[in-house]
Design an enzyme around this catalytic site. Structure first.
Site: not given
Ligand SMILES: CCCCCCCCCCCCC/C=C/C(=O)SCCNC(=O)CCNC(=O)[C@H](O)C(C)(C)COP(=O)(O)OP(=O)(O)OC[C@H]1O[C@@H](n2cnc3c(N)ncnc32)[C@H](O)[C@@H]1OP(=O)(O)O
Length: 719
Positions: A103, A123
C-alpha cells in the site's frame, strides 16, 4: 526507523529500518512522516525514493501492534499525503512489498521492483483487509477482476507477474535502489496527476455484479464462515461503484468490523504460532538457535506404500537423492511407477523438470550403507519396525540418522534395538505426505539435539511446518484424536448420526467432519490397532460388559461397521456410501441408520435429540482437554505447537486458531464448567474429566494463551 540521505545532490533517499522485515511500526510511520516532510520542504530535493534496509522493502503493518491500543501516526492519512505530494516518489522494491508495504508502494508515483521481489496484499490471511487504501487503489491500477483475486486470496505475486499486471513500472536485476534513483531523476518535472491512483477512475467490467457474485460463492464454498474475504469483496465493490473519498470510508468501516473480531485474533495468533513452532527447546536445554543441523544430501525411504511414496517425492523434489526400498519386486515396480508419475506431475505444475535422476529403487537394505538419513515407512507393526531398525543398524554407516514415520509407536523402543539410539527420531508425515504440510518430529529420550535439529531442518527444506513433540503413544496429533473421535461415536450411541455430527463440525470450519475424515483415511487401520490391543475381536472376553473394555467405556460401533467390510472410501462403503470404491461423494447410508437403530435397541438406549452445542462441546472440549494433558506431560512444549499440528495435520479451521486457542477464546472457565458437566453425566469416560492443568489455569485467573507456558513448568518435559 526511517533514514534520510540526499543522493545525486537532489534525490531524497528514505530507507525504512525496522529489521527483520521493516514492518510499519509506530516508530517507522513516525519516521516516514518526518522524512517525507523534510524531503517535500527542502528546495534542493526534486524527487524521493523509498526503500527498505537489508534488501527488504516492507513486510506491512506491524502485526504485533494490532493486539494493543493503536498509537503513532495512522497509516492511511500518512499514505494519502505521500501520494498528494508535488515531488515524484519512487518505491524501490526489493525482497517483499506486502500488505501495508504494498500500500505504501501504491501511493508512490512509480514502482521499481527487483526481479526476485514478491508483492501482495495478504491482510485477508490475518482476518483483515488492506485498509490503508489498498482495496481502492489496486483496482484502479490493475482492474477489478485481478485486484479482487489478489485481495481476496492474499496471494503473493512475483515481480514478473506484477509487471504483467501493471502493479510495477519496471523490473530490474540490479540494485533496485540505484535504478529507482536514476528513474526518479528522469521523472522530475513530469506531470504527476495520472500517477496518483486515488484520482483514477476504476475500469469497471460490465458484468460486475455477476463477477462479485461468483467470487462470493467461491469464497463461501472454500472458506465457509470466514469473514475477511467477504469483506474484501465488499470493499472492492465500493472501489468499483464509489468515488475514492467514499470508497475509502467504506474500506475503513469494513476494517472496523474485522479488526477486533475473534477470527482476526485467531488468524494473527496462527501467523505467530507457525513461527513459534519452529523454535524448539529440548530438556537438555539445547535449542533451535544453538544446534547445527547436519546437511542431508542422500536419504533412503523404506516401504513404498502411500506414505513412503509421498515421502520419497517430498525428498527428491528438493534435490535430495533417494533410495527407495521395497521387500517385493512387484511392489517395488508399482511404487516406482507411482513415484515417477507423482514427481512428473508435481514438476509440470511447478514448471520445472522432474528430478527423476535422483531416484533409485532397490530390494536390498545393503544398498543403504552410504546414505545420510533413512526414513522407515513400513507397516505400522512394532515387531516389523524393530527388525528393520536392527538391520539398518548393521548396514548403515555409524553416522546415518535413522528415523521412523510411525504415527504413534514408541520411538525409543526402536532406538533401543540400534547401535546409535542418539541418532534415532520419529518423522511423522501426514497422508498424502507430498501434499500435507505437517511434520511431527518425535524426540525420544535418547535423541540427540543434532538429530532433532536435522529432522526439523529437513522438514523445513521439504516445505513442511515441522513441530517437535515428545514420545508417547500417538504423540500429539493422534493422541488427541482419540478423545475427539470417541466422543463422536458415543454421540452416535446416544442418538446422533454421522452426517449430523459431520455437518456441525464442517459448519464450525473443519475441512471434513470426523466420520468423513475416517472414511478417507480408511477404517480398517484403527480396527486392526484395536484388535491388536485386545479391544475387539474373538479374543475379547464375552463376559465383559459389551460397552466396556479394559475398565473403560467402549463403543463397538466402529468395529461393527468394519465387520461388514465397510472400510471407507476405498471400499465404496464406510460411515457413508459412495458411488464406487474410491469415490469421494459421501451420501448418508440407510444401512448405517439401521445399524445404529438396531444397536440402540439391543442395549436399550433411548435416542435423544443431540444439539449442535453438545456436539461442539463434547468433541472439541475433549480434544482441548487432552491438549492440556499433553502440555502437562511435556509432550508438547507450548499450546502453539498443538494448534499448529491441528491446523496443518487435521484440518482444524485456521480462523479458529486451533483447539487450544479456541478453548482460550471460549473461556477456560466455561470449558472447565462444561467438561465437569459432561463428566458428571459420563463418569466412566475419563477423557471428559477436566485435566489438572486446565483447573490450574482457571484457578490462576485464566491467563491469555501466550502466558500459559509460565504455568506449565513440568519437570517431566519430554521436550
Ligand atoms: C474499531 C477499531 C477500528 C480499528 C481500525 C484499525 C485501523 C488500522 C489500520 C491499519 C491499516 C493497515 C493495513 C495493513 C495491514 C497489514 O499490512 S497486515 C500485515 C501484512 N503483511 C503480512 O502479512 C506479511 C507477514 N510476513 C510474512 O509473510 C513473512 O514474515 C515475510 C515478510 C514474507 C518474511 O518471511 P521469512 O523471511 O520467512 O521470515 P519470517 O520468519 O516469516 O519473519 C521473520 C520475523 O518477522 C516477523 N514478522 C514478519 N512480518 C511481520 C509483520 N508484518 N509484523 C510483525 N512481525 C512480522 C515474524 O514474526 C518473524 O519474527 P519472529 O517470529 O520473532 O522470528
Amino acid at each position: 526507523m526511517a533514514r534520510y540521505e540526499l543522493v545525486k545532490r537532489s534525490v531524497a533517499l528514505i530507507t525504512l529500518t525496522n529489521p527483520p522485515v521493516n514492518s510499519l511500526s509506530s516508530a517507522v510511520r513516525h519516521g516516514i512522516a518526518k522524512t517525507m516532510d523534510r524531503a517535500l520542504s527542502d528546495p534542493k530535493v526534486t524527487a524521493v525514493v523509498i526503500c527498505g534496509e537489508n534488501g527488504r522493502f516492507c513486510g506491512g503493518a506491524d502485526i504485533r501492534e494490532f493486539a494493543g491500543p493503536l498509537r503513532g501516526p495512522p497509516l492511511l492519512p500518512l499514505l494519502d499525503s505521500i501520494e498528494a505530494g508535488d515531488k515524484p516518489v519512487v518505491a524501490a522494491i526489493e525482497g517483499v512489498a506486502l500488505g501495508g508495504g504494498l500500500e505504501l508502494a501504491l501511493v508512490c508515483h512509480y514502482r521499481i521492483a527487483h526481479s526476485k521481489a514478491r508483492l501482495g496484499l495478504p491482510e485477508v490471511t490475518l482476518g483483515l483487509l488492506p485498509a490503508a487504501g489498498g482495496t481502492q487503489r489496486l483496482p484502479r491500477l490493475i482492474g477489478i477482476p485481478a485486484a479482487l483475486e489478489l485481495i481476496t486470496t492474499g496471494r503473493h505475486v512475483s515481480s514478473q507477474e506484477a509487471l504483467k499486471l501493471g502493479i510495477v513500472d519496471q523490473v530490474t536485476e540490479h540494485n533496485a535502489c540505484e535504478v529507482a534513483v536514476e528513474f526518479a531523476l528522469r521523472a522530475v518535472a513530469k506531470p504527476l496527476s495520472s500517477r496518483r491512483l486515488s484520482a483514477l477512475t476504476v475500469p469497471c467490467p460490465p458484468d460486475l455484479d455477476a463477477l462479485l457474485e461468483a467470487v462470493t460463492m467461491q469464497i463461501q464454498k472454500k472458506a465457509r464462515g470466514v469473514m475477511a474475504p467477504l469483506a474484501c469483496v465488499q470493499a472492492v465493490r465500493a472501489a468499483a461503484t464509489m468515488p475514492y473519498s467514499q470508497g475509502i470510508k467504506r474500506e475503513s468501516e469494513l476494517m472496523a468490523t474485522l479488526f477486533n473480531s475473534g477470527q482476526a485474533r485467531a488468524l494473527q495468533y496462527s501467523f505467530f504460532a507457525e513461527r513459534t513452532a519452529g523454535k524448539w527447546t529440548l530438556p537438555s536445554g539445547a535449542q533451535w538457535n544453538d544446534t547445527k543441523p547436519r546437511e542431508i544430501r542422500s536419504a533412503a525411504v523404506i516401504g513404498l506404500g502411500t506414505m513412503g511414496r509421498g515421502i520419497a517425492v517430498s525428498l527428491a523434489r528438493v534435490g535430495i537423492s533417494v533410495i527407495a526400498v521395497e521387500s517385493d519386486r512387484k511392489l517395488m515396480e508399482s511404487g516406482r511407477q507411482m513415484v515417477i508419475g507423482m514427481l512428473e506431475r508435481d514438476a509440470k505444475r511447478r514448471g520445472v523438470s522432474a528430478s527423476l535422476n535422483l531416484l533409485k529403487f532397490t530390494l536390498s537394505l545393503q544398498d543403504l550403507k552410504d546414505v545420510d538419513l533413512v526414513i522407515e515407512a513400513v507397516f505400522e507393526d512394532m515387531a516389523l519396525k524393530k527388525r528393520v531398525f536392527q538391520e539398518l543398524s548393521k548396514v548403515c554407516r555409524p553416522t546415518t540418522l535413522l528415523c521412523s514415520n510411525t504415527s504413534g509407536l514408541d520411538v525409543d523402543a526402536l532406538a533401543g534395538v540400534t547401535d546409535r539410539p542418539q541418532l534415532v527420531s520419529g518423522m511423522h508425515f501426514f497422508s498424502p505426505a507430498h501434499v500435507m504440510k505437517l511434520l511431527e518430529v518425535v524426540c525420544g529420550p535418547r535423541s540427540s539435539s543434532e538429530t532433532i535439529a536435522t529432522a526439523m531442518s529437513l522438514g523445513k527444506r521439504m516445505g513442511k511446518v515441522s513441530v517437535a513433540v515428545g514420545n508417547c503413544p500417538g504423540f500429539v496429533g493422534n493422541r488427541m484424536l482419540k478423545p475427539y473421535s470417541d466422543q463422536a461415536t458415543f454421540l452416535l450411541e446416544e442418538g446422533a448420526t454421522p452426517e449430523q455430527i459431520d455437518k456441525v463440525l464442517e459448519d464450525f470450519g473443519f475441512a471434513m467432519g470426523v466420520f468423513r475424515m475416517s472414511d478417507l483415511a480408511g477404517l480398517d487401520v484403527g480396527w486392526r490397532v484395536r484388535k491388536e490391543s485386545g479391544l475387539t475381536g474373538p479374543d475379547v472376553d464375552p463376559k465383559n460388559p459389551p460397552r466396556r473394555r479394559q475398565g473403560r467405556k467402549y463403543c463397538p460401533i466402529p468395529d461393527m461397521v468394519c465387520e461388514q467390510g465397510r472400510f471407507g472410501q476405498k471400499t465404496g462403503r464406510g460411515w457413508y456410501m459412495y458411488d464406487k470404491p474410491g469415490g469421494t461423494n459421501a451420501k448418508p447410508d440407510p444401512l448405517i441408520q439401521n445399524l445404529l437403530e438396531t444397536y440402540r435397541g439391543r442395549y436399550g438406549i433411548k435416542p435423544r435429540n443431540i444439539t449442535e452445542q453438545e456436539i461442539i462441546e463434547r468433541c472439541l472440549f475433549a480434544l482441548a482437554n487432552e491438549g492440556f494433558r499433553i502440555l502437562k506431560d511435556g509432550i508438547a512444549a507450548q499450546p502453539e505447537d498443538i494448534d499448529v499440528i491441528y491446523q496443518f495435520g487435521y484440518g482444524f479451521p485456521r480462523h479458529r486458531g486451533g483447539p487450544m486457542f479456541y478453548a482460550s477464546m471460549v473461556g477456560l472457565e466455561r470449558v472447565l464448567e462444561r467438561l465437569e458437566h459432561y463428566h458428571q453425566a459420563h463418569p466412566d469416560v475419563s477423557h471428559l474429566e477436566p485435566s489438572p492443568l486446565l483447573k490450574k489455569l482457571v484457578a490462576c485467573g485464566s491467563p491469555p494463551i501466550q502466558k500459559w507456558r509460565e504455568h506449565i513448568k513440568t519437570i517431566h518435559s519430554h521436550l
